[in-house]
Design an enzyme around this catalytic site. Structure first.
Site, PDB file in Angstrom:
ATOM      1  N   LYS A 140      -0.562   1.534  10.070  1.00 20.40           N
ATOM      2  CA  LYS A 140      -1.371   2.756  10.108  1.00 20.40           C
ATOM      3  C   LYS A 140      -1.718   3.172  11.531  1.00 20.40           C
ATOM      4  O   LYS A 140      -1.852   4.358  11.802  1.00 20.40           O
ATOM      5  CB  LYS A 140      -2.636   2.576   9.264  1.00 20.40           C
ATOM      6  CG  LYS A 140      -2.306   2.498   7.776  1.00 20.40           C
ATOM      7  CD  LYS A 140      -3.556   2.522   6.934  1.00 20.40           C
ATOM      8  CE  LYS A 140      -3.243   2.250   5.471  1.00 20.40           C
ATOM      9  NZ  LYS A 140      -4.423   1.834   4.728  1.00 20.40           N
ATOM     10  N   LYS A 163       4.957   2.192  -0.035  1.00 15.71           N
ATOM     11  CA  LYS A 163       4.022   1.904  -1.127  1.00 15.71           C
ATOM     12  C   LYS A 163       3.511   3.218  -1.754  1.00 15.71           C
ATOM     13  O   LYS A 163       3.387   4.213  -1.054  1.00 15.71           O
ATOM     14  CB  LYS A 163       2.849   1.121  -0.531  1.00 15.71           C
ATOM     15  CG  LYS A 163       1.875   0.546  -1.514  1.00 15.71           C
ATOM     16  CD  LYS A 163       0.825  -0.264  -0.776  1.00 15.71           C
ATOM     17  CE  LYS A 163      -0.117   0.624  -0.024  1.00 15.71           C
ATOM     18  NZ  LYS A 163      -1.513   0.579  -0.395  1.00 15.71           N
ATOM     19  N   LYS A 222      -2.661   6.734  -2.270  1.00 13.31           N
ATOM     20  CA  LYS A 222      -3.502   7.829  -2.778  1.00 13.31           C
ATOM     21  C   LYS A 222      -3.163   9.140  -2.083  1.00 13.31           C
ATOM     22  O   LYS A 222      -3.193  10.197  -2.681  1.00 13.31           O
ATOM     23  CB  LYS A 222      -4.980   7.498  -2.560  1.00 13.31           C
ATOM     24  CG  LYS A 222      -5.450   6.349  -3.424  1.00 13.31           C
ATOM     25  CD  LYS A 222      -6.958   6.228  -3.366  1.00 13.31           C
ATOM     26  CE  LYS A 222      -7.441   4.982  -4.040  1.00 13.31           C
ATOM     27  NZ  LYS A 222      -7.895   3.950  -3.100  1.00 13.31           N
TER      28      LYS A 222
HETATM   29  P1  AMP Z   1      -7.007   0.604  -2.110  1.00 13.14           P
HETATM   30  O1  AMP Z   1      -6.688   1.810  -2.924  1.00 13.14           O
HETATM   31  O2  AMP Z   1      -6.211   0.548  -0.838  1.00 13.14           O
HETATM   32  O3  AMP Z   1      -8.466   0.400  -1.932  1.00 13.14           O
HETATM   33  O4  AMP Z   1      -6.475  -0.651  -2.944  1.00 13.14           O
HETATM   34  C1  AMP Z   1      -7.195  -1.177  -4.032  1.00 13.14           C
HETATM   35  C2  AMP Z   1      -6.378  -2.266  -4.703  1.00 13.14           C
HETATM   36  O5  AMP Z   1      -5.188  -1.700  -5.280  1.00 13.14           O
HETATM   37  C3  AMP Z   1      -5.908  -3.347  -3.733  1.00 13.14           C
HETATM   38  O6  AMP Z   1      -5.931  -4.592  -4.401  1.00 13.14           O
HETATM   39  C4  AMP Z   1      -4.488  -2.959  -3.430  1.00 13.14           C
HETATM   40  O7  AMP Z   1      -3.694  -4.056  -3.050  1.00 13.14           O
HETATM   41  C5  AMP Z   1      -4.048  -2.384  -4.772  1.00 13.14           C
HETATM   42  N1  AMP Z   1      -2.977  -1.384  -4.594  1.00 13.14           N
HETATM   43  C6  AMP Z   1      -3.078  -0.198  -3.962  1.00 13.14           C
HETATM   44  N2  AMP Z   1      -1.905   0.452  -3.985  1.00 13.14           N
HETATM   45  C7  AMP Z   1      -1.033  -0.354  -4.640  1.00 13.14           C
HETATM   46  C8  AMP Z   1       0.344  -0.240  -4.985  1.00 13.14           C
HETATM   47  N3  AMP Z   1       1.060   0.832  -4.663  1.00 13.14           N
HETATM   48  N4  AMP Z   1       0.919  -1.257  -5.672  1.00 13.14           N
HETATM   49  C9  AMP Z   1       0.198  -2.369  -6.022  1.00 13.14           C
HETATM   50  N5  AMP Z   1      -1.104  -2.517  -5.714  1.00 13.14           N
HETATM   51  C10 AMP Z   1      -1.721  -1.533  -5.037  1.00 13.14           C
END
Ligand code: AMP
Length: 329
Positions: free
Chosen positions: A112, A195, A198
């Site tokens: 990032k 990946k 959001k």
């Molecule tokens: P975040 O949205 O970055 O706060 O991520 C929240 C949780 O969702 C964390 O455990 C991430 O590792 C998981 N996560 C987010 N995006 C993905 C994805 N594309 N595939 C698998 N896990 C994800």
């Protein structure tokens, strides 16, 4: 006594299918076996600029989605990170236990920060892993179900807990990470080398949001980038797009890759995508119908209030142990 499980998701936009399959589903499947905590990571949402109104709206929206995904407030403590002030204090303390090199090596930071060179890199991006360390250690956590992208941060937590315990005496429990074998990194449907996130460069065609219109979500799956092999086969290096769709199907239905490959032997990608689209649509329909029931100010306020009290109670004890160990009180 049950061991503690904890996870958190940032409220920086609508939750995605990646959040559900990579973290929330694994948590829901195990919540009864553990003393379970899930939090809305609103402090992590502000590591870079985000409209305040967006954070505010996303918090309750996230809790309603957690409930709709099957998180049961009778067995899981659900809370908002910023309601428990101990996160900030322990995060600050843990930053002082960390080497610059350790934070510079974090893959998320490296990826990032490369995108932020124009304006300078936010220090939030650099130090947020130490806040994650505090999030985990405050609750004597034994297991942290996360997606692959967060594994390194839980490993950092272990390193810092060990360092602190060695220097100041046993203060923190050692957490283990749980990264599920399937669905731990759901990929962007339009660019299966990245990946599913959001924020998706504006058009969101590569990301399925849990509250997406069902027909829109189906279209996203049907137009997912694949390859020219025309063979439904799990091979992440050479067929990342198809392998990603197989992971999505397998994680939702529990069907093995071998079985999916067998069923689709000598069949085209169109038919396969249709099934994935249908299975995802059913999942979203279920989540969305429950979301409507739970998206109620009174229910959500009550959950947040109770969660903040329960979480604060444990967090205070841990922080007090840490400050005592440091000679601060
Ligand atoms: P975040 O949205 O970055 O706060 O991520 C929240 C949780 O969702 C964390 O455990 C991430 O590792 C998981 N996560 C987010 N995006 C993905 C994805 N594309 N595939 C698998 N896990 C994800």
């Amino acid at each position: 006594m049950k061991k503690t499980m904890l996870t958190g998701v940032r409220p920086s936009g609508n939750l995605t299918l990646g959040n559900y399959l990579g973290a929330i589903k694994n948590f829901v499947d195990r919540q009864e076996q553990y003393n379970s905590y899930i939090f809305v990571a609103d402090l992590h949402a502000i590591t870079g600029y985000i409209e305040p109104q967006k954070v505010k709206e996303s918090v309750k929206n996230s809790i309603a989605i957690y409930l709709a995904c099957g998180i049961n407030p009778k067995v899981t403590t659900i809370f908002k990170q910023s309601d428990v002030l101990e996160h900030g204090t322990l995060g600050f303390i843990m930053t002082f236990q960390t080497k610059m090199g350790e934070l510079s090596r974090m893959t998320q930071f490296k990826c990032k920060s490369n995108q932020q060179t124009k304006e300078g890199v936010d220090t939030g991006l650099f130090v947020y892993p130490t806040l994650m360390v505090a999030d985990i250690l405050l609750y004597n956590t034994a297991i942290v179900p996360v997606g692959k992208d967060q594994q390194q941060h839980v490993e950092l937590t272990r390193d810092l807990a060990e360092r602190f315990n060695k220097r100041y005496g046993k203060t923190f429990e050692m957490p283990d990470v749980y990264v599920a074998p399937v669905g731990n990194k759901i990929l962007n449907l339009q660019n299966p080398l990245e990946k599913m996130n959001k924020s998706d460069n504006g058009d969101n065609k590569g990301t399925i949001f849990l509250l997406d219109d069902i027909e829109v979500a189906k279209k996203k799956i049907m137009s997912a980038k694949t390859d020219s092999y025309n063979n439904v086969h799990f091979d992440e290096d050479n067929q990342p797009g198809i392998s990603n769709l197989m992971s999505i199907l397998s994680k939702i239905t529990d069907e093995s890759f071998e079985s999916i490959e067998k069923r689709y032997k000598n069949k085209g990608y169109g038919e396969f995508k249709k099934e994935v689209a249908q299975v995802v649509a059913e999942l979203l329909l279920d989540i969305q119908s429950k979301y409507k029931t739970y998206n109620d100010e009174i229910i959500l306020d009550k959950i947040l209030k109770e969660g903040a009290m329960q979480a604060t109670n444990i967090a205070k004890q841990t922080l007090s142990r840490a400050t005592k160990a440091l000679g601060l009180n």
